[in-house]
Design a protein around this motif. Sequence first.
Motif, short mmCIF file in Angstrom:
data_model
loop_
_atom_site.label_atom_id
_atom_site.label_comp_id
_atom_site.label_asym_id
_atom_site.label_seq_id
_atom_site.Cartn_x
_atom_site.Cartn_y
_atom_site.Cartn_z
N SER A 118 0.83 -1.20 0.00
CA SER A 118 0.00 0.00 0.00
C SER A 118 0.86 1.25 0.00
O SER A 118 1.99 1.25 0.48
CB SER A 118 -0.90 0.03 1.24
OG SER A 118 -1.78 -1.06 1.28
N ARG A 145 0.06 5.77 0.27
CA ARG A 145 -0.91 6.86 0.37
C ARG A 145 -0.29 8.10 -0.24
O ARG A 145 0.71 8.61 0.27
CB ARG A 145 -1.28 7.12 1.82
CG ARG A 145 -2.44 8.11 1.97
CD ARG A 145 -2.59 8.57 3.41
NE ARG A 145 -3.89 9.18 3.65
CZ ARG A 145 -4.11 10.06 4.63
NH1 ARG A 145 -3.13 10.39 5.45
NH2 ARG A 145 -5.31 10.58 4.80
N SER A 162 -0.47 12.09 -1.26
CA SER A 162 -1.07 13.34 -0.83
C SER A 162 -0.83 14.40 -1.88
O SER A 162 0.18 14.37 -2.59
CB SER A 162 -0.47 13.80 0.50
OG SER A 162 -0.69 12.87 1.52
N PHE A 173 -6.17 13.16 -1.06
CA PHE A 173 -5.41 11.94 -0.82
C PHE A 173 -5.82 10.85 -1.81
O PHE A 173 -6.95 10.84 -2.30
CB PHE A 173 -5.65 11.44 0.60
CG PHE A 173 -5.36 12.44 1.67
CD1 PHE A 173 -6.39 13.21 2.22
CD2 PHE A 173 -4.07 12.64 2.13
CE1 PHE A 173 -6.13 14.15 3.21
CE2 PHE A 173 -3.80 13.58 3.12
CZ PHE A 173 -4.83 14.33 3.66
N GLN A 207 -5.47 6.79 -1.32
CA GLN A 207 -5.03 5.59 -0.63
C GLN A 207 -5.04 4.44 -1.62
O GLN A 207 -6.09 4.14 -2.21
CB GLN A 207 -5.96 5.28 0.55
CG GLN A 207 -5.60 4.01 1.31
CD GLN A 207 -4.28 4.11 2.03
OE1 GLN A 207 -3.99 5.11 2.67
NE2 GLN A 207 -3.48 3.05 1.95
#
Length: 122
Positions: free
Chosen positions: A17, A19, A21, A80, A82
């Motif tokens: 994973s 994330r 921004s 964001f 994810q």
Amino acid sequence: QVQLVESGGGLVQAGGSLRLSCAASGRRFSTYNMGWFRQAPGNEREFVAAIIQSGDTTHYTDSVKGRFTISRDNTMNTVFLQMNTLEPEDTAIYYCAASLRYSVLPLHYNYWGQGTQVTVSS
């Protein structure tokens, strides 16, 4: 005018994973619809996800549905992305963009960040 700066990219193994921004300058962030796009070498820039000004409505390209989630915090002027269960096919430069239209088409977006590299190893 809006200036956008992406962060959070990197190298991750398949199944992992990340994330992303995107920080926006300016006082009118909440008036813009925001989108994430990606471009792999030799490919055209493609739509990934979009979110409406309020954050109540989102849209995803089929290949990321159930794996990616777009969200925004208008108090932080940030959007964001994810990304879960990443696949090697997700490898690309990821760009965030701002538009007064809610759209999946890159040509409708007026402002773009510089991009952040995401590399998924198999």
